[in-house]
Design a protein around this motif. Structure first.
Motif, PDB file in Angstrom:
ATOM      1  N   PHE A 133      50.316  47.629  39.285  1.00 30.70           N
ATOM      2  CA  PHE A 133      49.271  48.300  38.518  1.00 30.70           C
ATOM      3  C   PHE A 133      49.771  49.644  38.002  1.00 30.70           C
ATOM      4  N   ASN A 134      49.218  50.046  36.864  1.00 28.56           N
ATOM      5  CA  ASN A 134      49.584  51.324  36.268  1.00 28.56           C
ATOM      6  C   ASN A 134      48.995  52.515  37.023  1.00 28.56           C
ATOM      7  N   HIS A 135      47.804  52.334  37.594  1.00 28.81           N
ATOM      8  CA  HIS A 135      47.159  53.425  38.323  1.00 28.81           C
ATOM      9  C   HIS A 135      46.349  52.816  39.465  1.00 28.81           C
ATOM     10  N   VAL A 136      46.565  53.324  40.678  1.00 28.49           N
ATOM     11  CA  VAL A 136      45.902  52.786  41.873  1.00 28.49           C
ATOM     12  C   VAL A 136      45.136  53.916  42.545  1.00 28.49           C
ATOM     13  N   VAL A 137      43.835  53.700  42.726  1.00 34.20           N
ATOM     14  CA  VAL A 137      42.955  54.684  43.367  1.00 34.20           C
ATOM     15  C   VAL A 137      42.412  54.077  44.653  1.00 34.20           C
ATOM     16  N   GLY A 138      42.540  54.813  45.747  1.00 34.85           N
ATOM     17  CA  GLY A 138      41.980  54.375  47.014  1.00 34.85           C
ATOM     18  C   GLY A 138      40.736  55.181  47.353  1.00 34.85           C
ATOM     19  N   ILE A 139      39.710  54.515  47.880  1.00 34.14           N
ATOM     20  CA  ILE A 139      38.465  55.179  48.284  1.00 34.14           C
ATOM     21  C   ILE A 139      38.268  54.909  49.775  1.00 34.14           C
ATOM     22  N   LYS A 149      42.713  46.752  25.824  1.00 35.63           N
ATOM     23  CA  LYS A 149      41.550  47.251  26.544  1.00 35.63           C
ATOM     24  C   LYS A 149      41.913  47.403  28.005  1.00 35.63           C
ATOM     25  N   HIS A 150      41.487  48.501  28.595  1.00 39.92           N
ATOM     26  CA  HIS A 150      41.811  48.739  29.995  1.00 39.92           C
ATOM     27  C   HIS A 150      41.051  47.762  30.893  1.00 39.92           C
ATOM     28  N   HIS A 151      41.730  47.325  31.940  1.00 42.95           N
ATOM     29  CA  HIS A 151      41.135  46.428  32.923  1.00 42.95           C
ATOM     30  C   HIS A 151      41.111  47.136  34.274  1.00 42.95           C
ATOM     31  N   VAL A 152      39.958  47.103  34.918  1.00 44.22           N
ATOM     32  CA  VAL A 152      39.773  47.733  36.218  1.00 44.22           C
ATOM     33  C   VAL A 152      39.466  46.653  37.237  1.00 44.22           C
ATOM     34  N   ALA A 153      40.270  46.582  38.286  1.00 43.56           N
ATOM     35  CA  ALA A 153      40.042  45.633  39.379  1.00 43.56           C
ATOM     36  C   ALA A 153      39.593  46.419  40.610  1.00 43.56           C
ATOM     37  N   ILE A 154      38.397  46.115  41.120  1.00 47.41           N
ATOM     38  CA  ILE A 154      37.849  46.771  42.307  1.00 47.41           C
ATOM     39  C   ILE A 154      37.993  45.798  43.466  1.00 47.41           C
ATOM     40  N   VAL A 155      38.856  46.137  44.412  1.00 49.20           N
ATOM     41  CA  VAL A 155      39.150  45.259  45.546  1.00 49.20           C
ATOM     42  C   VAL A 155      38.502  45.850  46.788  1.00 49.20           C
ATOM     43  N   THR A 208      46.861  39.807  48.582  1.00 47.12           N
ATOM     44  CA  THR A 208      45.622  39.989  47.815  1.00 47.12           C
ATOM     45  C   THR A 208      45.900  40.282  46.351  1.00 47.12           C
ATOM     46  N   SER A 209      47.004  40.969  46.059  1.00 44.42           N
ATOM     47  CA  SER A 209      47.280  41.369  44.676  1.00 44.42           C
ATOM     48  C   SER A 209      47.528  40.179  43.753  1.00 44.42           C
ATOM     49  N   GLN A 210      47.890  39.020  44.304  1.00 43.73           N
ATOM     50  CA  GLN A 210      48.188  37.867  43.443  1.00 43.73           C
ATOM     51  C   GLN A 210      46.932  37.268  42.827  1.00 43.73           C
ATOM     52  N   PHE A 211      45.752  37.664  43.315  1.00 46.20           N
ATOM     53  CA  PHE A 211      44.516  37.113  42.777  1.00 46.20           C
ATOM     54  C   PHE A 211      43.987  37.934  41.596  1.00 46.20           C
ATOM     55  N   ILE A 212      44.757  38.926  41.154  1.00 46.04           N
ATOM     56  CA  ILE A 212      44.490  39.624  39.900  1.00 46.04           C
ATOM     57  C   ILE A 212      45.601  39.222  38.929  1.00 46.04           C
ATOM     58  N   PRO A 213      45.291  38.563  37.815  1.00 49.03           N
ATOM     59  CA  PRO A 213      46.346  38.141  36.883  1.00 49.03           C
ATOM     60  C   PRO A 213      47.165  39.323  36.394  1.00 49.03           C
ATOM     61  N   SER A 214      48.418  39.068  36.108  1.00 49.35           N
ATOM     62  CA  SER A 214      49.309  40.141  35.669  1.00 49.35           C
ATOM     63  C   SER A 214      48.838  40.774  34.362  1.00 49.35           C
ATOM     64  N   LYS A 215      48.238  39.990  33.478  1.00 49.16           N
ATOM     65  CA  LYS A 215      47.770  40.541  32.209  1.00 49.16           C
ATOM     66  C   LYS A 215      46.575  41.474  32.395  1.00 49.16           C
ATOM     67  N   GLU A 216      45.900  41.402  33.556  1.00 52.47           N
ATOM     68  CA  GLU A 216      44.775  42.273  33.845  1.00 52.47           C
ATOM     69  C   GLU A 216      45.131  43.332  34.884  1.00 52.47           C
ATOM     70  N   ALA A 217      46.375  43.405  35.290  1.00 53.30           N
ATOM     71  CA  ALA A 217      46.810  44.354  36.319  1.00 53.30           C
ATOM     72  C   ALA A 217      47.061  45.710  35.684  1.00 53.30           C
ATOM     73  N   THR A 241      36.638  43.767  37.060  1.00 55.97           N
ATOM     74  CA  THR A 241      36.660  42.602  37.950  1.00 55.97           C
ATOM     75  C   THR A 241      36.436  43.088  39.377  1.00 55.97           C
ATOM     76  N   LEU A 242      35.457  42.496  40.055  1.00 59.63           N
ATOM     77  CA  LEU A 242      35.210  42.795  41.463  1.00 59.63           C
ATOM     78  C   LEU A 242      35.873  41.708  42.298  1.00 59.63           C
ATOM     79  N   VAL A 243      36.779  42.112  43.175  1.00 58.73           N
ATOM     80  CA  VAL A 243      37.547  41.175  43.998  1.00 58.73           C
ATOM     81  C   VAL A 243      37.053  41.296  45.437  1.00 58.73           C
ATOM     82  N   VAL A 244      36.445  40.222  45.961  1.00 56.22           N
ATOM     83  CA  VAL A 244      35.815  40.248  47.278  1.00 56.22           C
ATOM     84  C   VAL A 244      36.402  39.135  48.142  1.00 56.22           C
ATOM     85  N   PRO A 245      36.276  39.245  49.471  1.00 54.83           N
ATOM     86  CA  PRO A 245      36.851  38.215  50.344  1.00 54.83           C
ATOM     87  C   PRO A 245      35.991  36.951  50.403  1.00 54.83           C
ATOM     88  N   TRP A 246      36.662  35.834  50.521  1.00 49.97           N
ATOM     89  CA  TRP A 246      35.988  34.558  50.741  1.00 49.97           C
ATOM     90  C   TRP A 246      36.267  34.122  52.176  1.00 49.97           C
TER      91      TRP A 246
END
Length: 794
Positions: A458-464, A321-327, A425-434, A358-363
């Motif tokens: 990541f397989n595909h990286v989109v910048g907004i 299943k595809h995993h999308v991480a929004i940073v 920042t990229s280390q906070f997304i597990p490799s299995k979900e990258a 997964t939504l990745v936000v700053p703490w």
């Protein structure tokens, strides 16, 4: 220094040494020869033993075939097999005697040498079998399958010339011809009826077809010539030309000129797969050149598996299943666009349930929270802030969004008034979900990024791109120089870390790999407010009882400078026009002081949520800002059915399609637009206009322009013969390109630059932000900084 007069050994000693060496070599050669003779003798004995065993088995088989059991009723195919064996038995015996005789073995061994090649003429075996099959088939009457005949005819016409050029094809042609005749004669006879439909015959035919097709595909492709190589070099240098300011039409014309003399060769190899030559007549020169080079590489068997800077080890999810991480660079309760819009994007992407989100936000640590979050809000743990975010979201979207929220360490920069990531920042997304990464504000996230390259993990990286940073920087001291540097840094990091970049409007800088598309929607609550206002107007009720207002963070760059200048210039023309201003910010006192000094009719009020009930009754929203990329407040005001007065600026291009959006080019136009809006009522939104403002439509646009719709559905981007050809040369096309090498080199240089603390500080980084702090490790339950990033020394 070399001594040329050194003493030499006596002649007698040299002669004795030479004789000993020759004696040693002679002894060694005799041992090798004796060992080889022994090995050949053993091979000969084993060959004779095998020959005798084969003779006995063959005699036993022939005897059992010649004498069928008494009283047994054998089927007709068995009779035919016995007859065939009887008729070829004498010829097989003669062949066996000829090739197994001692004289034959002696002659072969006499000719044995390192350069010699043993050639055994098998024509006798071939002629014996073919003649017998022909004689047996002559007594039968079978027909050849029509489709197979057509295919064979096409094969012979297309490849006949090549077959005749090489003797290696002669056995294949003879065997194919004999099988064709054999099957034609066997179709109407019971004896070979089952033999024809057997799996063996089908496999033989498929093998012959694959051999022919493979030969057809391996036709020689004309090699690349000098103009084509130059054209490819120019095409790969386009990013460099862009940075140097060369106009795009110039180097496109260079490629067309270099390729114009070779258009007949460009798609030569590809035409073998196409059904119609006109399929690619409308292709661009650059695409044809790529396919031309790929076809040459494919013909040579080239498979590119990696580059100098690039890692091709991509991750694949265990559950397929595809995993999308929004940073993103901000989080609630900070009510900024980069906190709200990524949150809605995560909710609506997760709503489809086709992918995990997964939504990745700053703490922020407690000290930074007090500087950023409004109304003295603060959180003691990430779990408490996550609960606040989810409650806020569910109140507005009306459904429970199933996505995960993850936190990365961040630090607040007072100078930049923004949050800067601390550490990788990229280390906070597990490799299995990258799998897929969406970087909200990719330039901001990567200014000081010191970690793994996003496009490698990541397989595909989109910048907004959300923010027009150049516009803000130009307003600062030495802004022109800073804007020049930041512009090129933004180009570098987006090129190095993104596959695709989406710009919300043309107000941003023209970044590499970018397209313009509004992928933001409005909070569903504003659309419901607009529907309520429209219903009240249908029933004759007064929907708007107040005049005009402006809402935004109270900093000069958010449009307050333009607003005060317009009202001060046309103070007499807008006499009696009152404007309520809602906002908080660092420049609040200064803005209010200037407005009071100019005696402007502005009523300053405390900032509040745009969906607050007290704002529903306003009819006109005034927004003169030209620093925004795409103003969220403007979209919200349109969704509530209000008039919007805004500048004729690229940032407002998306809103021009709405009739309630009134744009102006000059200050005089601004005055006329204000008077027009105050004297009339806005038009109700149509269902199509409401849909275009919604997050459903924004998500659809995002999926299309980011190409995630194809990736998430695993679709082939091309159809028909083009798709077949694309799959054939996929690995050949992924050849090393100058652009990939440049991107990887930029990423490596950026990694080295951001790893040096002195260089980071000189460019304005927060001290100690290369790694997260001890307090971050406590709050987020991470390894201590000295363990996560140990410093080795003497």
């Amino acid at each position: 220094m070399l001594n040329l007069g050194a003493e030499r050994p006596p002649p007698q000693l040299a002669t004795g040494t030479a004789e000993k060496a020759l004696s040693f070599l002679s002894k060694g050669w005799r041992e090798v020869r004796d060992s080889a003779d022994a090995d050949l003798q053993l091979m000969r004995q084993r060959a004779n033993s095998f020959k005798n065993l084969a003779d006995r088995e063959l005699e036993h088989f022939l005897n059992s075939a010649a004498i069928p059991p008494s009283g047994a009723a054998l089927p007709s195919p068995s009779i035919a097999e016995f007859e065939l064996v009887k008729r070829i038995q004498p010829k097989l015996s003669a062949i066996r005697r000829a090739y197994s005789s001692p004289e034959f073995g002696r002659r072969v061994l006499e000719k044995w040498s390192p350069k010699a090649t043993i050639r055994i003429d098998l024509s006798a075996i071939k002629n014996a079998i073919v003649s017998e099959v022909d004689e047996v088939g002559a007594a039968l009457d079978l027909s050849w399958d029509e489709d197979q005949t057509k295919e064979n005819s096409r094969w012979e016409e297309g490849r006949g010339g090549i077959i005749e050029q090489g003797k290696g094809w002669e056995p294949i042609r003879i065997l194919k011809t004999r099988l064709k005749e054999f099957e034609r004669k066997s179709q109407s006879t019971e004896i070979f009826g089952t033999f024809k439909s057997s799996e063996f015959i089908e496999k033989v035919k498929l093998s012959l077809q694959s051999i022919c097709k493979e030969t057809e595909e391996s036709m020689d492709v004309p090699p690349l010539d000098i103009p084509e190589l130059l054209a490819h070099l120019v095409k790969q240098s386009w990013p460099l030309f862009d940075h140097l300011g060369v106009r795009r039409d110039i180097y496109v014309k260079m490629v067309e000129t270099l390729c114009s003399r070779h258009r007949d060769q460009v798609m030569y190899h590809h035409s073998l797969y196409a059904k119609e030559e006109s399929l690619y007549e409308n292709e661009k020169i650059s695409d044809e050149l790529d396919l031309r080079i790929a076809s040459v590489l494919h013909n040579t068997g080239h498979h590119y598996e990696g580059g100098f800077w690039t890692s091709f080890v991509k991750n694949e999810s265990a559950d397929k299943k595809h995993h999308v991480a929004i940073v993103t660079t901000a989080s609630l309760p900070w009510m900024t666009g980069t906190a709200v819009n990524p949150l809605f994007r995560a909710a609506y992407l997760a709503k489809s349930a086709k992918q995990a989100v997964t939504l990745v936000v700053p703490w922020l640590c407690k000290s930074d929270q007090e500087l950023v979050y409004p109304n003295n809000l603060s959180f003691s743990s990430p779990e408490a802030q996550e609960a606040y975010i989810r409650n806020w979201l569910e109140e507005r979207v009306g459904f429970k969004a199933d996505f995960k929220i993850s936190f990365y360490p961040g630090k607040f920069s007072k100078e930049r008034r923004s949050i800067i990531p601390a550490g990788d920042t990229s280390q906070f997304i597990p490799s299995k979900e990258a799998d897929i990464a969406i970087l909200e504000e990719p330039e901001h996230l990567n200014w000081y990024h010191h970690g793994k390259r996003w496009t490698d993990k990541f397989n595909h990286v989109v910048g907004i791109v959300h923010t027009n940073y150049l516009e803000y920087i130009k307003r600062e001291k030495n802004g022109a120089i800073q804007a020049f540097l930041v512009k090129h840094i933004n180009n570098m990091v987006t090129r190095a870390y993104c596959h695709k970049v989406l710009r919300l409007s043309a107000a941003t800088q023209d970044l590499p790999k970018s397209v313009i598309c509004n992928v933001h929607g409005v909070n569903p609550k504003f659309l419901r407010i607009g529907e309520k206002v429209a219903a009240e107007r249908v029933h004759g009720q007064q929907a708007f009882s107040k005049g005009a207002y402006f809402l935004g963070k109270m900093v000069w760059a958010k449009g307050y400078r333009e607003l005060i200048d317009l009202l001060a210039k046309h103070k007499s023309d807008l006499e009696g026009f009152k404007l309520d201003v809602y906002g908080n910010g660092e420049d609040s006192q200064e803005v209010q002081s200037v407005a009071k000094k100019l005696d402007l009719n502005l009523n300053f009020l405390r900032g509040r949520d745009h969906a607050d009930d007290s704002l529903h009754e306003y009819k006109v929203f005034v927004n003169p800002s030209i620093s925004d990329v795409l103003c969220t407040a403007t979209a919200e005001a349109l969704a509530m059915g209000k008039f919007v007065i805004c500048a004729d600026h690229p940032s407002n291009e998306f809103f021009r399609a709405f009739p309630n959006c009134l744009t102006y080019k000059t200050s005089e136009d601004f005055v006329s637009r204000v008077k027009e809006a105050m004297a009339s009522d806005p038009q109700p939104l149509t269902p199509e206009q409401r849909h275009n403002l919604s997050w459903e439509a924004a998500t659809h646009r995002f999926m299309e322009y980011s190409e995630l719709d194809k990736i998430l559905s695993n679709e082939e981007p091309m159809n028909g013969d083009k798709a077949i050809y694309s799959r054939k040369i996929k690995k050949s096309m992924s050849m090393p390109s100058l652009s990939d090498v440049v991107d990887g080199g930029l990423a490596f240089a950026h990694y080295c630059f951001t790893g040096n603390e002195i260089l980071r500080l000189t460019t304005g980084a927060i001290p100690g932000s290369r790694d997260y702090s001890k307090q971050h490790s406590v709050d987020l339950r991470l390894l201590p900084p000295q363990v996560q990033n140990p410093v080795y020394g003497w």
